[in-house]
Enzyme design. Structure first.
Site, PDB file in Angstrom:
ATOM      1  N   CYS A   1      -7.837 -22.498 -89.194  1.00  0.00           N
ATOM      2  CA  CYS A   1      -6.761 -21.511 -89.153  1.00  0.00           C
ATOM      3  C   CYS A   1      -7.405 -20.141 -89.297  1.00  0.00           C
ATOM      4  O   CYS A   1      -7.890 -19.784 -90.369  1.00  0.00           O
ATOM      5  CB  CYS A   1      -5.745 -21.753 -90.272  1.00  0.00           C
ATOM      6  SG  CYS A   1      -4.399 -20.533 -90.294  1.00  0.00           S
TER       7      CYS A   1
ATOM      8  N   GLU B   1      -4.020 -20.792 -82.043  1.00  0.00           N
ATOM      9  CA  GLU B   1      -5.298 -21.452 -81.787  1.00  0.00           C
ATOM     10  C   GLU B   1      -5.648 -21.249 -80.320  1.00  0.00           C
ATOM     11  O   GLU B   1      -4.752 -21.175 -79.469  1.00  0.00           O
ATOM     12  CB  GLU B   1      -5.224 -22.941 -82.134  1.00  0.00           C
ATOM     13  CG  GLU B   1      -6.569 -23.622 -82.239  1.00  0.00           C
ATOM     14  CD  GLU B   1      -7.489 -22.949 -83.244  1.00  0.00           C
ATOM     15  OE1 GLU B   1      -8.341 -22.146 -82.812  1.00  0.00           O
ATOM     16  OE2 GLU B   1      -7.343 -23.224 -84.445  1.00  0.00           O
TER      17      GLU B   1
END
Length: 271
Positions: free
Chosen positions: A2, A114
């Site tokens: 993350c 992402e």
């Protein structure tokens, strides 16, 4: 992993969702659609209120800096590299094990970003045989639109170069716990793109479902084996993912337009 996420919910809304008993309006943060390492973020934690007569844990909404600085660190340098802690080893790593045992938090988000690079392109990139290709960002979020509650750790660090009464003498920092990405199908997948989170990246933030919030935040729970049972990934099929503009790749860009769903990957990017 993350490395970037979005957090736009108002503090009063978060207080209701997480049954927060204490938060300071002067610590309110502006909606952030491109949260990057070293930024200040909201965290939910159970901790006694400083200087209160009753030292029982109180559910609080606090403002922390993303990028954990261990209490024993000589300086805060390197905190930007400590934004993630792996669920598989968090209990044994010197930088995280004390926080894992006693200082756990929930980091509320709308979802996380992402970037995808095709497998063959990634291999060529590693070999240095071609220029780095453009990567297509995806936004990952709960399919039902509920809050994305990321498991986190927090830590206190004392800046010994400053006097005790200096407002920046104490740093409170945090890290997001990550786990292996789901290989099961997404609840909602793009027509032309990844069909599972593992197609996007091999790691993902560990999302805590509401039934685990109280146990995760309880500072009285310190047994490592007990805590590890809370690190199980959430049930499959809760998430969706969709492509968003490559504008999110620059931290200078920040606004709700970053969350706009594209019909497909941008031209010149890869799946």
């Amino acid at each position: 992993m993350c490395g970037r996420y979005a957090a736009s919910r108002r503090p009063e809304d978060l207080a209701g969702i997480f049954e927060v008993e204490k938060w300071e309006p002067e610590e309110a943060l502006e909606p952030d659609y491109n949260v990057a390492p070293t930024k200040e973020v909201y965290a939910v934690l159970d901790r006694p209120v400083k200087d209160a007569d009753d030292q029982s844990p109180v559910r609080q909404l606090r403002k922390l800096k993303w990028g954990l600085v261990p209490s024993w660190a000589k300086s805060p340098e390197g905190s930007a590299r400590m934004i993630n802690a792996r669920a598989e080893t968090v209990h044994e790593k010197p930088s995280y094990r004390r926080a894992f045992a006693a200082r756990r938090c929930v980091l509320p988000a709308d979802g996380y970003y992402e970037w995808v690079t095709g497998v063959q392109e990634r291999d060529l990139e590693v070999e240095g045989r071609r220029k780095r290709p453009r990567k297509q960002p995806y936004f990952v979020l709960p399919a039902d639109g509920t809050v994305f509650a990321m498991a986190g750790l927090y830590e206190f660090w004392r800046d010994r170069t400053l006097p005790d009464d200096h407002p920046q003498a104490w740093w409170v920092t945090c890290s997001v716990i990550t786990t292996e990405a789901e290989t099961s199908p997404l609840a909602v997948a793009p027509a032309d793109g990844p069909h599972a989170l593992a197609d996007i990246h091999p790691r993902m933030p560990l999302m805590l479902t509401p039934d685990r919030w109280d146990a995760w935040l309880d500072p009285a729970r310190t047994d490592v084996d007990d805590l590890h049972s809370l690190l199980e990934p959430p049930p499959a099929g809760l998430m969706r993912a969709y492509p968003v503009s490559t504008a999110v790749s620059s931290v200078r860009n920040n606004g709700p337009e970053l969350l706009k769903e594209l019909e497909g990957p941008e031209e010149g990017t890869l799946f």
